[in-house]
Design an enzyme around this catalytic site. Structure first.
Site, mmCIF file in Angstrom:
data_model
loop_
_atom_site.group_PDB
_atom_site.id
_atom_site.type_symbol
_atom_site.label_atom_id
_atom_site.label_comp_id
_atom_site.label_asym_id
_atom_site.label_seq_id
_atom_site.Cartn_x
_atom_site.Cartn_y
_atom_site.Cartn_z
ATOM 1 N N LYS A 144 14.524 -33.976 -3.103
ATOM 2 C CA LYS A 144 14.804 -34.524 -4.440
ATOM 3 C C LYS A 144 16.040 -35.416 -4.418
ATOM 4 C CE LYS A 144 11.414 -32.648 -6.815
ATOM 5 N NZ LYS A 144 10.382 -33.489 -7.443
ATOM 6 N N TYR A 178 13.767 -28.361 -0.511
ATOM 7 C CA TYR A 178 13.398 -28.919 -1.829
ATOM 8 C C TYR A 178 14.501 -29.850 -2.343
ATOM 9 C CZ TYR A 178 12.042 -28.882 -6.787
ATOM 10 O OH TYR A 178 11.678 -29.243 -8.069
#
Ligand SMILES: NC(=O)c1ccc[n+]([C@@H]2O[C@H](COP(=O)([O-])OP(=O)(O)OC[C@H]3O[C@@H](n4cnc5c(N)ncnc54)[C@H](O)[C@@H]3O)[C@@H](O)[C@H]2O)c1
Length: 261
Positions: free
Chosen positions: A159, A155
């Site tokens: 990002k 994740y």
């Protein structure tokens, strides 16, 4: 009514942060297109927005699928004549220790949270260049892309990639008067957080955030209104952290600041 006569596309706007942003932009006068994998949710949420006379739309998109994004843009051009604002928000959560990440889960995360954001941003930027009237692109990144949090390998990498992509877009799209920025939310109280954050994670966040609480989707929406409006016209390539001070905190003392374990 800072966004009168503007059309705003909000991906992943059926719920959570995207829905809160959709409500806030609609209150400022924008016509909203909520595009989500969950098309029923997108339609229902679009009907709940203020200024229903602006004919807000709820449409289906899978941001990880370029054909689906092309169809979405065609539909927006046909129904709204173009668009002025993109809130590039659709994404999935994830919390797996580095040693346990399966390749297929890594690839799924990157394909939605990074490649999906790229596909949408590129399609929208091309449309904005063709329109010739500039625009606003706001990518929704994350604190997890800035700091090495437990379980945030896939994740956080996605990002962090999105944050860098934003800088390149800002450099290259300035000549077309397309303003590009990030919002990096900290821990925000949404359905995603409810499933991705276990009790230990919640306790750790409350300890590490100077304001000692999760943020609200509406607090991200306020930042999105600013970055969508003309008031932010000289803010460019920037990441606006909305995180209760999480990134900037160092050593903290206080009766409620006992370590989480
Ligand atoms: N909640 C947090 O604490 C937090 C923190 C930092 C960043 N973010 C980011 O904010 C954004 C929104 O998060 P949220 O908490 O509101 O999540 P959420 O799960 O509540 O909502 C996400 C929405 O995106 C949609 N979606 C998922 N995959 C999609 C796809 N392939 N195509 C189109 N739509 C898709 C879902 O259907 C859902 O409606 C995400 O990018 C997330 O990474 C959230």
């Amino acid at each position: 009514m800072r966004l009168n006569n503007k059309v705003a596309l909000v991906t992943g706007g059926a719920r959570g942060i995207g829905f809160a942003i959709s409500k806030a932009l609609a209150r400022e006068g924008a016509r909203i297109v909520i595009a989500d994998l969950n098309v029923d949710g997108a339609k229902t949420s679009a009907l709940m927005l203020e200024n229903a006379s602006r004919e807000h739309l709820g449409l289906r998109v899978d941001v990880a699928n370029q054909e689906s994004v092309t169809e979405l843009l065609d539909e927006i051009v046909q129904q709204c004549g173009g668009l002025d604002i993109l809130i590039n928000n659709a994404g999935i959560g994830g919390n797996t220790p580095f040693l346990d990440i399966k390749l297929e889960d890594w690839q799924r995360m990157i394909s939605i949270n990074l490649t999906g954001a790229f596909i949408v941003a590129q399609a929208v930027a091309r449309q904005m260049v063709n329109q010739g009237r500039g625009g606003k692109i706001i990518n929704i990144a994350s604190l997890s892309g800035q700091r090495g949090g437990n379980g945030r390998g896939a994740y956080g990498a996605a990002k962090a990639g999105l944050e860098l992509l934003t800088k390149v877009m800002a450099v290259e799209l300035a000549q077309h008067r397309i303003n590009v920025n990030n919002i990096a939310p900290g821990a925000i109280e949404t359905d995603m957080a409810k499933t991705a954050h276990d009790p230990a994670t919640r306790k750790a966040y409350e300890y590490l955030i100077p304001m000692s609480r999760y943020g609200l989707p509406e607090e991200i929406a306020d930042a999105a209104v600013f970055l969508s409006s003309d008031e932010s016209r000289y803010v460019h390539g920037h990441t606006l952290n909305v995180d209760g001070g999480f990134r900037e905190a160092g050593l903290m003392f206080g009766p409620d600041k006992t370590p989480p374990r």
